[in-house]
Design a protein around this motif. Sequence first.
Motif, PDB file in Angstrom:
ATOM      1  N   UNK A   8      53.192  23.059 -38.211  1.00  0.00           N
ATOM      2  CA  UNK A   8      51.901  22.680 -38.772  1.00  0.00           C
ATOM      3  C   UNK A   8      50.737  22.873 -37.799  1.00  0.00           C
ATOM      4  N   UNK A   9      51.015  23.370 -36.602  1.00  0.00           N
ATOM      5  CA  UNK A   9      49.971  23.494 -35.584  1.00  0.00           C
ATOM      6  C   UNK A   9      49.598  22.117 -35.050  1.00  0.00           C
ATOM      7  N   UNK A  10      48.383  21.979 -34.619  1.00  0.00           N
ATOM      8  CA  UNK A  10      47.933  20.688 -34.098  1.00  0.00           C
ATOM      9  C   UNK A  10      47.569  19.777 -35.276  1.00  0.00           C
ATOM     10  N   UNK A  11      48.117  18.572 -35.259  1.00  0.00           N
ATOM     11  CA  UNK A  11      47.827  17.623 -36.334  1.00  0.00           C
ATOM     12  C   UNK A  11      47.452  16.273 -35.741  1.00  0.00           C
ATOM     13  N   UNK A  12      46.802  15.496 -36.542  1.00  0.00           N
ATOM     14  CA  UNK A  12      46.405  14.130 -36.173  1.00  0.00           C
ATOM     15  C   UNK A  12      47.407  13.157 -36.800  1.00  0.00           C
ATOM     16  N   UNK A  13      47.940  12.264 -35.976  1.00  0.00           N
ATOM     17  CA  UNK A  13      48.810  11.208 -36.487  1.00  0.00           C
ATOM     18  C   UNK A  13      48.310   9.873 -35.965  1.00  0.00           C
ATOM     19  N   UNK A  14      48.715   8.819 -36.621  1.00  0.00           N
ATOM     20  CA  UNK A  14      48.376   7.480 -36.165  1.00  0.00           C
ATOM     21  C   UNK A  14      49.582   6.885 -35.455  1.00  0.00           C
ATOM     22  N   UNK A  15      49.340   6.053 -34.466  1.00  0.00           N
ATOM     23  CA  UNK A  15      50.419   5.401 -33.712  1.00  0.00           C
ATOM     24  C   UNK A  15      51.389   4.688 -34.652  1.00  0.00           C
ATOM     25  N   UNK A  16      50.869   4.096 -35.723  1.00  0.00           N
ATOM     26  CA  UNK A  16      51.725   3.332 -36.637  1.00  0.00           C
ATOM     27  C   UNK A  16      52.696   4.210 -37.422  1.00  0.00           C
ATOM     28  N   UNK A  17      52.535   5.540 -37.377  1.00  0.00           N
ATOM     29  CA  UNK A  17      53.444   6.464 -38.047  1.00  0.00           C
ATOM     30  C   UNK A  17      54.669   6.799 -37.192  1.00  0.00           C
ATOM     31  N   UNK A  19      58.060   6.604 -35.311  1.00  0.00           N
ATOM     32  CA  UNK A  19      59.349   5.910 -35.375  1.00  0.00           C
ATOM     33  C   UNK A  19      60.011   6.082 -34.009  1.00  0.00           C
ATOM     34  N   UNK A  20      60.433   4.967 -33.428  1.00  0.00           N
ATOM     35  CA  UNK A  20      61.060   5.001 -32.109  1.00  0.00           C
ATOM     36  C   UNK A  20      62.571   4.903 -32.231  1.00  0.00           C
ATOM     37  N   UNK A  21      63.250   5.877 -31.674  1.00  0.00           N
ATOM     38  CA  UNK A  21      64.701   5.889 -31.533  1.00  0.00           C
ATOM     39  C   UNK A  21      64.949   5.533 -30.069  1.00  0.00           C
ATOM     40  N   UNK A  27      72.525  14.157 -28.178  1.00  0.00           N
ATOM     41  CA  UNK A  27      72.165  15.513 -27.776  1.00  0.00           C
ATOM     42  C   UNK A  27      70.700  15.666 -27.429  1.00  0.00           C
ATOM     43  N   UNK A  28      69.892  14.715 -27.836  1.00  0.00           N
ATOM     44  CA  UNK A  28      68.443  14.760 -27.592  1.00  0.00           C
ATOM     45  C   UNK A  28      67.949  13.380 -27.160  1.00  0.00           C
ATOM     46  N   UNK A  29      68.670  12.780 -26.221  1.00  0.00           N
ATOM     47  CA  UNK A  29      68.391  11.402 -25.805  1.00  0.00           C
ATOM     48  C   UNK A  29      67.011  11.223 -25.188  1.00  0.00           C
ATOM     49  N   UNK A  30      66.458  12.294 -24.602  1.00  0.00           N
ATOM     50  CA  UNK A  30      65.149  12.190 -23.946  1.00  0.00           C
ATOM     51  C   UNK A  30      63.990  12.122 -24.944  1.00  0.00           C
ATOM     52  N   UNK A  31      64.243  12.527 -26.173  1.00  0.00           N
ATOM     53  CA  UNK A  31      63.213  12.489 -27.215  1.00  0.00           C
ATOM     54  C   UNK A  31      63.385  11.195 -28.007  1.00  0.00           C
ATOM     55  N   UNK A  32      62.453  10.271 -27.889  1.00  0.00           N
ATOM     56  CA  UNK A  32      62.622   8.958 -28.519  1.00  0.00           C
ATOM     57  C   UNK A  32      61.566   8.633 -29.570  1.00  0.00           C
ATOM     58  N   UNK A  33      60.524   9.445 -29.666  1.00  0.00           N
ATOM     59  CA  UNK A  33      59.471   9.155 -30.638  1.00  0.00           C
ATOM     60  C   UNK A  33      59.287  10.320 -31.592  1.00  0.00           C
ATOM     61  N   UNK A  34      59.332   9.993 -32.883  1.00  0.00           N
ATOM     62  CA  UNK A  34      59.227  11.011 -33.921  1.00  0.00           C
ATOM     63  C   UNK A  34      58.260  10.558 -35.006  1.00  0.00           C
ATOM     64  N   UNK A  44      62.388  18.064 -48.726  1.00  0.00           N
ATOM     65  CA  UNK A  44      62.610  18.092 -47.291  1.00  0.00           C
ATOM     66  C   UNK A  44      61.470  17.434 -46.522  1.00  0.00           C
ATOM     67  N   UNK A  45      61.825  16.894 -45.364  1.00  0.00           N
ATOM     68  CA  UNK A  45      60.883  16.231 -44.478  1.00  0.00           C
ATOM     69  C   UNK A  45      61.126  16.779 -43.078  1.00  0.00           C
ATOM     70  N   UNK A  46      60.059  16.926 -42.307  1.00  0.00           N
ATOM     71  CA  UNK A  46      60.190  17.355 -40.919  1.00  0.00           C
ATOM     72  C   UNK A  46      60.165  16.123 -40.034  1.00  0.00           C
ATOM     73  N   UNK A  47      61.205  15.958 -39.229  1.00  0.00           N
ATOM     74  CA  UNK A  47      61.272  14.895 -38.231  1.00  0.00           C
ATOM     75  C   UNK A  47      60.812  15.525 -36.927  1.00  0.00           C
ATOM     76  N   UNK A  48      59.543  15.346 -36.615  1.00  0.00           N
ATOM     77  CA  UNK A  48      58.885  16.022 -35.503  1.00  0.00           C
ATOM     78  C   UNK A  48      58.790  15.108 -34.293  1.00  0.00           C
ATOM     79  N   UNK A  49      59.259  15.588 -33.128  1.00  0.00           N
ATOM     80  CA  UNK A  49      59.070  14.837 -31.891  1.00  0.00           C
ATOM     81  C   UNK A  49      57.574  14.733 -31.611  1.00  0.00           C
ATOM     82  N   UNK A  50      57.167  13.596 -31.120  1.00  0.00           N
ATOM     83  CA  UNK A  50      55.760  13.388 -30.787  1.00  0.00           C
ATOM     84  C   UNK A  50      55.439  14.025 -29.436  1.00  0.00           C
ATOM     85  N   UNK A  51      56.422  14.196 -28.580  1.00  0.00           N
ATOM     86  CA  UNK A  51      56.201  14.643 -27.198  1.00  0.00           C
ATOM     87  C   UNK A  51      56.529  16.106 -26.931  1.00  0.00           C
TER      88      UNK A  51
END
Length: 144
Positions: A8-17, A19-21, A27-34, A44-51
């Motif tokens: 989606x390129x650069x997008x704006x999200x709110x902190x309240x969106x 989800x913290x794992x 296999x992806x333990x270093x990625x905790x915010x999506x 379908x839904x995209x589960x996108x890492x925030x970082x």
Amino acid sequence: MRIQTPLFGEIEIEEKQIVTFSHGIPGFEEETEYVFLPLDDSQFVIMQSVRSALYFIVVNPFPIYVDYHFEIPRAELTQLQLESEKDVVVYNIVVLRDELEESTVNMQAPLIVNIRSMKGKQIVLNQFQVKQPLFPNGIHVTNG
């Protein structure tokens, strides 16, 4: 907050969106915010890492597999702070193939999300298969 995504390129999200794992997903333990982003008018839904650019295609499994039922273990209920089943959203990771009818969905390791606390966890259920057909009844194309 602005994030860069491959789809989606650069997008704006709110902190309240977000989800913290807390321990990531296997296999992806270093990625905790999506953040979960709907994919057009599809199921379908995209589960996108925030970082990072990491993302997964996920799907709500229940319309595809109506007999898919399981209990969330007590330890996970506590960790996710789940008090009501109304707060639960379940997704399963999809593996898309070049031949769409060969695509699969991981039914063995659903992603459990508490939409109230915004905590998530992938759990492993041994009674299901990792590679179930994404289209168990075949692909149906309609002209719209």
